[in-house]
Design an enzyme around this catalytic site. Structure first.
Site, mmCIF file in Angstrom:
data_model
loop_
_atom_site.group_PDB
_atom_site.id
_atom_site.type_symbol
_atom_site.label_atom_id
_atom_site.label_comp_id
_atom_site.label_asym_id
_atom_site.label_seq_id
_atom_site.Cartn_x
_atom_site.Cartn_y
_atom_site.Cartn_z
ATOM 1 N N HIS A 1 0.872 -1.171 0.000
ATOM 2 C CA HIS A 1 0.000 0.000 0.000
ATOM 3 C C HIS A 1 0.916 1.231 0.000
ATOM 4 O O HIS A 1 2.034 1.170 0.511
ATOM 5 C CB HIS A 1 -0.841 -0.056 1.280
ATOM 6 C CG HIS A 1 -1.917 0.971 1.399
ATOM 7 N ND1 HIS A 1 -1.653 2.270 1.762
ATOM 8 C CD2 HIS A 1 -3.259 0.894 1.232
ATOM 9 C CE1 HIS A 1 -2.798 2.949 1.811
ATOM 10 N NE2 HIS A 1 -3.791 2.138 1.493
ATOM 11 N N ASP B 1 3.098 -4.807 7.727
ATOM 12 C CA ASP B 1 1.884 -4.005 7.577
ATOM 13 C C ASP B 1 0.714 -4.973 7.615
ATOM 14 O O ASP B 1 0.445 -5.680 6.646
ATOM 15 C CB ASP B 1 1.946 -3.235 6.252
ATOM 16 C CG ASP B 1 0.606 -2.600 5.878
ATOM 17 O OD1 ASP B 1 -0.372 -2.756 6.636
ATOM 18 O OD2 ASP B 1 0.540 -1.956 4.814
ATOM 19 N N GLN C 1 -4.605 -5.279 6.523
ATOM 20 C CA GLN C 1 -5.620 -6.158 5.936
ATOM 21 C C GLN C 1 -5.601 -7.549 6.536
ATOM 22 O O GLN C 1 -6.517 -8.335 6.313
ATOM 23 C CB GLN C 1 -5.398 -6.282 4.410
ATOM 24 C CG GLN C 1 -5.642 -5.004 3.641
ATOM 25 C CD GLN C 1 -7.087 -4.544 3.717
ATOM 26 O OE1 GLN C 1 -7.999 -5.330 3.943
ATOM 27 N NE2 GLN C 1 -7.289 -3.258 3.527
ATOM 28 N N LYS D 1 -10.644 -1.124 10.416
ATOM 29 C CA LYS D 1 -10.859 -2.294 9.554
ATOM 30 C C LYS D 1 -11.241 -3.515 10.406
ATOM 31 O O LYS D 1 -11.424 -4.611 9.910
ATOM 32 C CB LYS D 1 -9.602 -2.585 8.737
ATOM 33 C CG LYS D 1 -9.274 -1.482 7.718
ATOM 34 C CD LYS D 1 -8.104 -1.867 6.837
ATOM 35 C CE LYS D 1 -7.400 -0.689 6.204
ATOM 36 N NZ LYS D 1 -8.185 0.036 5.212
ATOM 37 N N CYS E 1 -4.827 2.758 -3.544
ATOM 38 C CA CYS E 1 -3.572 3.233 -2.945
ATOM 39 C C CYS E 1 -2.459 2.216 -3.143
ATOM 40 O O CYS E 1 -1.616 2.015 -2.266
ATOM 41 C CB CYS E 1 -3.736 3.566 -1.464
ATOM 42 S SG CYS E 1 -4.896 4.898 -1.187
#
Lengths: 419, 161
Positions: free
Chosen positions: A136, A213, A216, A239, A377
């Site tokens: 991202h 990261d 998600q 999220k 993104c």
């Protein structure tokens, strides 16, 4: 792979009462253009269940004051509740200690904290930082800023046509100049689940620390930072059915202690004179100023909510939705799924021949269907597939198969409009 | 809000068969419009003679709304003076952003098929991009043409990551 078979296999193992779960989410009762909302943009932000909303209201109506300051009842209550939320997050990711969990404004803020606090201190000219094609922008831009400032280099792990990382190429990127790897766990644009544990282990063999990261990944995969062995792990509350403006950075205590604070201010000091400031211990060293207290407590409530359902149960059910949606998509001529990795989270990126994603998004909206359209993104991913943008349906545990049917009907309508 | 009403036959027709699509030889002005939100890119070239738009063309990659808007724009401004074209640009912008009462006098004609875009703020930029780009091209006449070679003027709408 026989998707129908896979779906049936998983269906046996899931026992979620979806209607009962949906009743917890008041926003799912909305009508858009007179049609029931079909919310399939969960990878961008998930919706908030009533228990989390109630928790925010309870905090704001009976517990609010500034934290870590006064000795009065409300301040002590707010401080305690804020700290409880930190402990919930610690347990959620199985961190060794609660002080290894730093509240940030979100994943982007967490990555920037590591870039500023670790990167600026330990990365020098000609050093190399490894990223992947799937990153991202929030895990690209901070490292580019650092690379420009220091004269360091960014090295990028390529992907294959299915959207899976080339792990052999990853291993070949390491050399004596490699000082850091910042890797996405699950691709927001394609859904690919990367073999992150194996990647961390390899980086550690080379003596290179790894930030993951997990924006998600955390909503879909049980995260155990000790099992993964990662040095840093970042994700956002919104999220995970929590509020916006809050997320966490997990960091191994020895790293966090060696790092420079990113922001100076109140709450992050041990003592201040005009000659010298001594910083507070972690995690406070990295939490300057009054934090979003309500949001952090709401984050804790969201973790309680998800944990009660079980991330394993959620993952199994979402896999079922993904398998069903994939099968349905493959039956519609002219629709192409972008990203067909073997291991995928419940994200379906797609294009329709000859139709721009924004036109798709607008027409689907007419049927009440919310999907994301754009580059997500993740422009390097779009460039890899030579498309300017895609449409993306991303599923949560409160979605139903009938909603996927509505999406498919909507896609056929789009095709008819542009016939 | 009837989003489907936006995709009327006239818009779909201009999307399928865009008018004045392609490049223009001997263009006196041109500009590139870019929408970072979706990666849309539009090249507009025109030939201005005695302040009259003699010829105009466009090409690029964009959504149906943007392409149809560009196509209908080229047919609307061809043969118009620069001043009239600029006035039409203003009117189109005002319509798309909901600042105009369509009952008031205007010169938009069939371009009013885009009036529904005012209810879709994220798509307003798609419809306006060609007009924004035309404005940039027209203004390069005084500010760019004498000083530089053919450095295109950048018209950027949207601001998105």
């Amino acid at each position: 792979m026989n998707l129908a078979e896979a779906t049936r296999g998983i269906a046996v193992s899931t026992s979620l009462d979806i209607e009962k779960i949906r009743a917890d989410f008041p926003i799912l009762d909305l009508k858009i253009d007179g049609k029931p909302l079909v919310y399939l943009d969960n990878a961008a932000s998930s919706q908030m269940p009533q228990p989390v909303i109630d928790r925010l209201v309870r905090y704001q109506t009976t517990q609010h004051a500034n934290i870590n300051r006064a000795v009065h009842y409300l301040s002590e209550t707010a401080t305690m509740e804020y700290q409880k939320a930190r402990c919930k997050l610690q347990q959620f990711i199985n961190a060794r200690e609660d002080r290894e969990v730093i509240f940030t404004s979100g994943t982007t803020d967490a990555i920037n904290l590591v870039m500023q606090g670790y990167g600026r201190k330990f990365i020098q000219a000609d050093d190399e930082i490894i990223l992947t094609t799937l990153e991202h922008h929030s895990n690209i831009v901070p490292w580019q800023m650092l690379a420009q400032e220091k004269g360091a280099k960014i090295r990028v792990v390529p992907i294959n046509d299915a959207g899976e990382l080339d792990i052999e190429a990853y291993k070949k990127l390491f050399n004596e100049r490699t000082k850091f790897a910042s890797l996405i766990h699950v691709s927001n644009a394609l859904g690919t689940i990367n073999p992150i544990k194996e990647m961390i282990a390899y980086a550690h063999q080379q003596g290179v620390p790894v930030l993951v990261d997990g924006a998600q990944a955390a909503p879909h995969i049980p995260i155990d930072v000790q099992d993964l062995g990662c040095d840093f792990y970042a994700f956002s509350a919104h999220k995970l059915c929590g509020p916006t403006g809050i997320g966490i950075l997990y960091g191994k205590a020895q790293h966090l202690e060696s790092m420079q604070p990113f922001k100076g201010g109140g709450d992050m000091i041990a003592s201040v004179t005009f000659e010298k400031t001594t910083y507070a211990a972690i995690p406070h060293k990295f939490e300057a100023g009054t934090p979003p207290i309500a949001a952090a407590i709401g984050f804790g409530a969201a973790i309680d909510y998800l944990s009660a359902i079980g991330i394993d149960q959620i993952a199994a059910y979402e896999n079922e939705l993904l398998a069903y949606a994939t099968e349905q998509f493959n039956c519609v001529p002219g629709v192409n799924i972008i990203g067909t990795a073997t291991h995928k989270a419940a994200v379906l990126s797609f294009t329709i021949d000859g139709i721009h994603p924004h036109d798709i998004g607008t027409i689907l909206n007419h049927d009440g269907v919310a999907v994301r359209t754009g580059h997500h993104c993740a422009q390097p991913v779009m460039q890899r597939y030579n498309v300017p943008a895609t449409s993306r349906a991303s599923f949560a545990f409160y979605n139903k198969k009938t909603e996927i049917d509505t999406l498919i009907t909507g896609i056929k309508t789009v095709q008819k409009v542009f016939l | 809000m009837q989003t489907n009403s936006l995709y009327q036959e006239v818009i779909l027709d201009h999307n399928r068969k865009p008018r004045n699509y392609g490049t223009l030889e001997h263009a006196s002005h041109h500009a590139v419009g870019h929408n970072p939100l979706c990666g849309d890119r539009l090249d507009i070239a025109l030939q201005l003679e005695h302040d009259l738009i003699n010829a105009i063309s466009f090409h690029g990659e964009s959504c149906a709304i943007c392409k149809a808007s560009a196509s209908m724009m080229t047919t609307a401004v061809k043969g118009k003076t620069r001043v009239d074209a600029e006035a039409l640009i203003d009117e189109f912008r005002d319509m798309a952003t909901g600042k105009m009462d369509l009952n008031d006098p205007h010169h938009l004609g069939r371009l009013t098929v885009f009036s529904g875009i005012r209810d879709l703020p994220t798509r307003v930029k798609c419809a306006i991009l060609p007009w924004h780009t035309l404005h940039a091209a027209l203004n390069s006449m005084t500010s760019v043409s004498t000083e530089t070679d053919d450095e295109p003027t950048q018209a950027i709408t949207g601001n998105h990551t």
